[in-house]
Design a protein around this motif. Structure first.
Motif, PDB file in Angstrom:
ATOM      1  N   UNK A  25      46.599  40.839  44.068  1.00 43.13           N
ATOM      2  CA  UNK A  25      46.586  41.238  45.482  1.00 43.13           C
ATOM      3  C   UNK A  25      47.796  42.084  45.849  1.00 43.13           C
ATOM      4  N   UNK A  26      48.921  41.800  45.210  1.00 47.98           N
ATOM      5  CA  UNK A  26      50.179  42.444  45.589  1.00 47.98           C
ATOM      6  C   UNK A  26      50.424  43.753  44.852  1.00 47.98           C
TER       7      UNK A  26
ATOM      8  N   UNK B 189      49.316  46.741  44.387  1.00 50.14           N
ATOM      9  CA  UNK B 189      49.242  48.129  44.851  1.00 50.14           C
ATOM     10  C   UNK B 189      50.619  48.652  45.255  1.00 50.14           C
ATOM     11  N   UNK B 190      51.360  47.844  46.016  1.00 49.50           N
ATOM     12  CA  UNK B 190      52.647  48.352  46.509  1.00 49.50           C
ATOM     13  C   UNK B 190      53.820  47.487  46.076  1.00 49.50           C
TER      14      UNK B 190
ATOM     15  N   UNK C 121      54.605  43.635  43.456  1.00 50.49           N
ATOM     16  CA  UNK C 121      54.657  43.021  42.131  1.00 50.49           C
ATOM     17  C   UNK C 121      53.465  43.400  41.248  1.00 50.49           C
TER      18      UNK C 121
ATOM     19  N   UNK D 212      47.613  45.292  37.175  1.00 45.77           N
ATOM     20  CA  UNK D 212      48.550  44.166  37.110  1.00 45.77           C
ATOM     21  C   UNK D 212      48.370  43.461  35.776  1.00 45.77           C
TER      22      UNK D 212
END
Lengths: 419, 419
Positions: free
Chosen positions: A176-177, A179-180, A182, A240
């Motif tokens: 979830x994180x 994109x911008x 972690x 990721x």
């Protein structure tokens, strides 16, 4: 057969289900009061026997003992203490006999891993070597899953479930994180010698829920370039990636990767885990933002997400230990025998302690994927049944209702003994 | 009232229950197709709106949307991106209007914490400042529990439950080991500015299950001597102790305790957590054997042990956001209003976004015990209901069955926009 009392103790690192084995021992013994009198628990393992620090388990009700089945940790206290050989420390063996005699103990149940199996084996030989009749049965337990003969070790299945569940959850988070923020999450897990627990991280990814996971096994020498190339490839493909790293991973120099010679501002040596080391390698090599976690005790204490299979097997081992003693056995260990993987079927077997003590079961080569960063289908088939089923503890006020026993001390009859 | 489409997006650090809020928004919107057309989700938060990267939530079935309620993380992707002011970046606001117009969007639901409330407030002002009619409603979410007005923040209760449960479990473990091995367990938890999450560690100890716990709050300057004296006292009295340390703890020099200027063997700066720093302080000062863990993402992703209260509140906030929009509101945020602590009763309230954005709610002074290392009864009464109840996800093959949506892209109508 005269009624004899029994001794039960817990040894080594505790687990989410070792108390389920205790419940198996105690409840089964209570069903055989014609043969087993009182079960005395050793306070803090074998130390309790040596120092005559015994607990009267009859002081606790059947209801309290039943709660052991859903309570993590060692209810009677554990210890890290390995008996030396009879030749090296005859004094300790004579003391054990003294305590056993004073409390009319004829059964010795020791609940632990490899080192404890060695202690139990030595005690089992007292009959022959020192002429005191004792039946010593080892109850297997270890999150490391490294005991031989038994298909798996009680305690491992629950850690495996915790690591698989946590890796899946954290992977959803980092996805979830990514994109911008972690892009890589690193989770450090237990396993100094064998990669069984790290392997369980691989279960987080399944055909219907694919997750890019890199596993660093203690069995595979860390290769920085290959590792970074794999992380890079996953991040490019999936956006990721998760890394599950065993605390026992070693570099090409043969040293633990965690042993980085860290110094604080004053030059003092600092102890870190391996997760931050791996995270720094990723930052330096790929410039990716990361997060890292160290599960440590949380993984082996997590009774709240224990594997139902594991709980049942832990209980069965305790029960079988008592049954084997009543059948006249000595120097044995109940084992888990896998009859079939799919559907999963298992039964209780028996191993000679002499074949168990001081033998470490490593991951088979065909359980680690060719690139060294994942698990094979064979490994998946082995692990999958062990995390099957949930066995939730009862809750009170939002927290698991774990039992603390009274642990009433048995009056001492002997002089003090210094260990 | 003409039918308008809606925009929904997730922002900032994700939680175990932000998708429950998404379910609340989507399921409620689907009950009002006479007023709300399609809900478009932004892929990766506000970035999805700026880049016209919209997701057609109608592509997912009611059954899939229902599964969001038990799935952690941000199903549509999140972002860390704060809109600048209209004066500083008029271009972005004009782009938003362009995208809203192109897709006939009249409702804007933004699901996030303090920074996101500020973004939502700015969007809510577009009607006045740029003449485009939009109703912007903020859906509260943050594990940090630092939003004002609302009694608590969805996401916090589940982290609090995870930390309380894990601290209790690890404490049982260290208690078992303490006779011959580990005497102190240190757990690092999130909370850069406010100690809400660390405070939850205090719940692990209750009147019927007392546990010696030292909490290190970011609100309390770290005092090494006082800390060591407290740990020493607990270990002497109980045989062991647990330490819950917030990542944001600062030393007397005002720097983060985690920022120890660590260097590797080559002199490169290394990033460590605060847990190993605290563990080293214990080793150096008291010579005690320790273990330490860092929960990191595991704590906020742990849907497997989510608080039922939290899940219900997260869902209610999403539902209320849509209902407020339908009632004509703009620039507001649904809140949780505590009616009573015991028995716990709550209702849904409403706050003006202008009173929410950029205000951080810290722990009240009377929530931290006088010695600075524990929580007060007032704190306990506040926290206790928030971790009440379990809300287990369904399992498949021993793992939580979390949903991944199709996330079908809406065809773009506009030119590319660089952010």
């Amino acid at each position: 057969m005269a009624i004899k009392n029994a001794f039960y103790a817990q040894s080594g690192g505790v687990t989410a289900v070792i108390n389920a084995s205790a419940a198996g021992v105690l409840e089964t013994a209570r069903q055989h009061t014609d043969k087993i009198g009182t079960v005395y628990a050793g306070r803090n393992g074998i130390i309790g026997a040596l120092t005559e620090d015994l607990i009267d388990t009859n002081a606790d009700s059947a209801a309290a003992i039943a709660k052991l089945r859903h309570t993590p940790s060692g209810a009677f206290g554990s210890c890290r203490y390995k008996l030396k050989s009879l030749e090296q420390n005859r004094r300790e063996y004579e003391r054990l006999i003294e305590v056993f005699k004073a409390h009319d103990i004829g059964y010795f149940f020791y609940n632990g891993g490899g080192d404890s199996a060695d202690t139990c084996l030595k005690v089992s030989q007292i009959s022959d070597t020192l002429g005191y009749p004792i039946q010593a049965i080892h109850v297997p337990k270890t999150v490391d899953n490294d005991l031989p003969i038994t298909d798996c070790c009680p305690g491992f299945g629950s850690v495996a479930k915790y690591i698989a569940v946590s890796t899946r959850e954290a992977s959803f988070d980092v996805a979830s994180m990514s994109k911008t923020s972690t892009k890589v999450f690193v989770l450090e897990v237990m396993g100094r010698h064998a990669g069984w627990i790290a392997a369980a991280g691989g279960l987080a990814s399944s055909p219907d829920c694919e997750i890019p996971i890199v596993i660093l096994f203690p069995e595979v020498t860390f290769n920085k370039e290959k590792f970074l190339a794999t992380v890079d490839r996953y991040v490019k493909e999936y956006g990721y990636c998760s890394v599950v790293v065993s605390e026992g991973v070693k570099g090409e120099d043969g040293n633990f990767l965690s042993d980085q010679g860290l110094r604080d501002a004053f030059g003092h040596a600092q102890l870190g885990g391996v997760a931050p080391v791996v995270a720094n390698i990723i930052k330096d090599g790929l410039g990716l933002k990361y997060h890292w976690g160290v599960a440590d005790y949380l993984q082996r204490a997590a009774r709240h997400i224990a594997s139902k299979t594991d709980v049942e097997q832990a209980y069965a081992m305790g029960k079988a230990a008592v049954e084997y003693a009543l059948a006249g056995h000595n120097s044995v260990m109940p084992t888990i025998v896998r009859e079939s993987s799919s559907p999963y079927q298992w039964s209780v077997g028996m191993a000679q302690l002499s074949n168990v003590a001081n033998v470490e079961k490593m991951m088979p080569d065909n359980f680690i994927s060719e690139d060294g960063f994942g698990i094979t289908q064979a490994c998946r088939e082995y692990l999958a049944p062990l995390i099957e089923g949930e066995d939730y503890p009862p809750y009170k006020d939002g927290l698991p209702d774990y039992v603390r026993l009274k642990n009433v001390a048995v009056p001492k009859k002997l002089d003090e003994f210094k260990i």
